[in-house]
Design a protein around this motif. Structure first.
Motif, short mmCIF file in Angstrom:
data_model
loop_
_atom_site.label_atom_id
_atom_site.label_comp_id
_atom_site.label_asym_id
_atom_site.label_seq_id
_atom_site.Cartn_x
_atom_site.Cartn_y
_atom_site.Cartn_z
N PRO A 162 -8.48 0.17 -10.76
CA PRO A 162 -9.09 -1.02 -11.84
C PRO A 162 -9.39 -0.23 -13.35
O PRO A 162 -10.43 0.57 -13.22
CB PRO A 162 -9.08 -1.85 -11.35
CG PRO A 162 -8.95 -1.61 -10.19
CD PRO A 162 -9.12 -0.28 -9.69
N LYS A 167 -5.56 -5.24 -17.03
CA LYS A 167 -5.41 -6.58 -16.53
C LYS A 167 -4.27 -6.64 -18.07
O LYS A 167 -4.24 -7.93 -17.16
CB LYS A 167 -6.50 -7.74 -17.06
CG LYS A 167 -8.26 -7.06 -16.01
CD LYS A 167 -8.92 -7.82 -16.35
CE LYS A 167 -10.21 -7.88 -15.18
NZ LYS A 167 -11.16 -8.11 -15.06
N ARG A 168 -4.50 -6.62 -18.75
CA ARG A 168 -3.41 -7.50 -19.62
C ARG A 168 -2.33 -6.08 -20.50
O ARG A 168 -1.88 -5.98 -21.13
CB ARG A 168 -3.65 -7.90 -21.02
CG ARG A 168 -4.46 -8.24 -21.00
CD ARG A 168 -5.50 -8.90 -22.46
NE ARG A 168 -5.33 -9.79 -23.13
CZ ARG A 168 -4.33 -10.28 -22.97
NH1 ARG A 168 -4.67 -11.38 -22.33
NH2 ARG A 168 -4.14 -10.85 -24.90
N GLY A 198 -4.53 -3.43 -11.23
CA GLY A 198 -5.48 -4.26 -11.53
C GLY A 198 -4.46 -5.01 -12.68
O GLY A 198 -4.43 -6.63 -13.20
#
Length: 343
Positions: A162, A167-168, A198
């Motif tokens: 991660p 995350k995006r 992630g």
């Protein structure tokens, strides 16, 4: 650095050999930690006496911790490992090897890991880690990463970790399924990359081999057309390179097709295209997902493939696909450079 290495090799050749050996021990502990002495001995193929001596030295230097659960690197050990890497690669001649391979294949960047990933499980792990590290360094927020299938890509997915950027990030399969083991399918690998990093993912529920009529019908479905659009707009593409006959076997092709590949002297496959050693397309499979004409539109491309037996396939496909970076191993790199035929 090269001048210093030359002087050291002339004046203190044993010093470089010892440094390389201890670097190898540190690196293997890092990959396996926590690891017991017996497992480490087997992995490194050292005698227990030699390994005990090396581990004791590294512990005394504050680079390794030894506990009941096994050996681990200290923060100082990790720092030393990271700082030593370029030095060791120069000592092993990887910088020169990389430069020669870039010139031979006419590509922008080549990363080389030690060993032969076809026969050495640890070399395959290092190949995968290098691919994952490259994805991590390239990806930016709100980007789409398209990933192909195969055992090498599965290993890359399991090496992901991660970061806030991921995350995006959305991972999508570069192609539909080929009827292989589910863990080697691009859909599964995209989901694993997302889970381990992630990020997010989308799936393409379309078989890899499909008629044009069926393809046109399926693309009218909003969910499928949306994913296909994301694939074609990907900022980063990560894929591997397969041996032609091996890939034909995964697609359950019969003896007649195998004979065709033999006659056409096909050596490699990627994205449903089969190539001979000169990079000429000898067969094309109708596929759902990225096609050859789509590749120039992808922002950055990473090919991850190793093993001496794949040397011809790697050389042929790299001469046709405009990828930015090849991540390979020493065995494949040296085999490619030893080949005499033009690419």
């Amino acid at each position: 650095m090269r001048t210093l290495l030359t002087l050291q090799s002339q004046l203190c050749p044993d010093l470089l050999s010892i440094m390389h050996k201890r670097y190898t021990v540190l690196r293997r502990i890092y990959y396996l930690q926590p690891v017991g002495r017996r497992s480490l001995t087997s992995s490194l193929q050292m005698t227990e006496r030699i390994l005990r001596s090396e581990v004791d030295f590294l512990r005394e230097q504050g680079l390794v911790n030894i506990a009941q659960a096994g050996m681990t690197l200290t923060e100082q050990g990790l720092e030393v490992l990271q700082k030593l890497q370029p030095f060791i690669e120069e000592y092993l001649g990887y910088s020169q090897l990389s430069g020669e391979l870039k010139e031979r294949l006419n590509i922008q960047e080549v990363w080389i890991v030690p060993g032969d990933s076809e026969h050495d499980e640890w070399a395959k792990k290092e190949l995968a880690r290098a691919g994952a590290q490259l994805i991590k360094s390239w990806v930016r927020e709100d980007q789409v990463v398209a990933v192909a299938g195969g055992s090498t890509m599965q290993a890359v997915a399991e090496s992901m970790s991660p970061t806030p950027t991921f995350k995006r990030t959305t991972f999508v399969p570069a192609r539909g399924g080929v009827g292989d083991a589910v863990e080697h399918e691009a859909n599964y690998i995209a989901s694993r990359m997302a889970k381990n990093s992630g990020g997010r993912y989308r799936m393409l529920h379309v078989p890899d081999q499909i008629s044009e009529e069926a393809y046109q019908l399926l693309t009218q479905e909003t969910q499928i057309s949306d994913v296909l659009h994301m694939i074609q707009e990907a900022s980063v593409l990560v894929y591997s390179i397969g041996d032609a006959k091996t890939m034909a076997g995964r697609r359950k092709y019969g003896r007649e097709f195998m004979q065709l590949l033999e006659e056409k002297q096909a050596v490699g496959e990627s994205f449903g295209y089969y190539f001979d050693r000169n990079g000429t397309i000898v067969h094309r499979t109708k596929t759902a997902g990225l096609r050859l004409r789509d590749l120039p539109k992808v922002g950055r491309k990473i090919a991850v493939a190793g093993g001496a037996s794949k040397a011809e396939a790697i050389a042929a496909i790299c001469s046709v696909f405009p990828q930015d970076t090849l991540v390979t191993d020493e065995a494949a790199a040296r085999k490619i450079l030893s080949q005499n035929h033009p690419l």
